[in-house]
Design a protein around this motif. Structure first.
Motif, PDB file in Angstrom:
ATOM      1  N   PHE A 274       0.809  -1.218   0.000  1.00  0.00           N
ATOM      2  CA  PHE A 274       0.000   0.000   0.000  1.00  0.00           C
ATOM      3  C   PHE A 274       0.850   1.278   0.000  1.00  0.00           C
ATOM      4  CE2 PHE A 274      -3.012  -3.146   1.701  1.00  0.00           C
ATOM      5  CZ  PHE A 274      -4.027  -2.968   0.779  1.00  0.00           C
TER       6      PHE A 274
ATOM      7  N   LYS B  32       0.874   3.581   3.090  1.00  0.00           N
ATOM      8  CA  LYS B  32      -0.428   4.044   3.615  1.00  0.00           C
ATOM      9  C   LYS B  32      -0.671   3.371   4.962  1.00  0.00           C
ATOM     10  CE  LYS B  32      -5.146   4.734   2.058  1.00  0.00           C
ATOM     11  NZ  LYS B  32      -6.116   4.478   1.013  1.00  0.00           N
ATOM     12  N   ARG B  33      -1.154   4.113   5.951  1.00  0.00           N
ATOM     13  CA  ARG B  33      -1.286   3.603   7.320  1.00  0.00           C
ATOM     14  C   ARG B  33      -2.703   3.189   7.716  1.00  0.00           C
ATOM     15  NH1 ARG B  33       3.607   2.417   9.020  1.00  0.00           N
ATOM     16  NH2 ARG B  33       3.309   3.039  11.153  1.00  0.00           N
TER      17      ARG B  33
ATOM     18  N   LEU C   4      -6.423   1.657   6.114  1.00  0.00           N
ATOM     19  CA  LEU C   4      -6.977   1.011   4.926  1.00  0.00           C
ATOM     20  C   LEU C   4      -8.485   0.835   5.038  1.00  0.00           C
ATOM     21  CD1 LEU C   4      -4.325  -1.845   4.727  1.00  0.00           C
ATOM     22  CD2 LEU C   4      -4.287   0.341   3.531  1.00  0.00           C
TER      23      LEU C   4
ATOM     24  N   GLU D 157      -9.916  -2.010   0.197  1.00  0.00           N
ATOM     25  CA  GLU D 157      -8.476  -2.195   0.001  1.00  0.00           C
ATOM     26  C   GLU D 157      -8.000  -3.509   0.612  1.00  0.00           C
ATOM     27  OE1 GLU D 157      -6.694   2.290  -0.074  1.00  0.00           O
ATOM     28  OE2 GLU D 157      -7.500   1.558   1.827  1.00  0.00           O
TER      29      GLU D 157
END
Length: 66
Positions: free
Chosen positions: A19, A22-23, A25, A29
């Motif tokens: 991702f 990215k932290r 989701l 996703e």
């Protein structure tokens, strides 16, 4: 004191790579990542009433599902 699951750090690294760092989701996703239906993801990975999950929490939950 509990120890982390041996696969936790591998899961965390893989998620962050997949991702692009990215932290947080969404269900959609996570469904794409796991290859599972969004309903399965929501019920089995603990989304409950939330529509998002943090990457560290997901990494832990993926260890619990093994």
């Amino acid at each position: 004191m509990s120890r982390e699951h041996p696969a936790y750090r591998d899961n965390l690294e893989d998620l962050l790579t997949f991702f692009d760092g990215k932290r947080v989701l969404s269900i959609k996703e996570v469904a794409r990542y796991t290859g599972k239906d969004a309903r399965w993801v929501k019920s089995h990975l603990g989304f409950q009433d939330q529509n998002c999950i943090s990457v560290p929490t997901l990494a832990r939950r993926l260890c619990e599902e093994v």
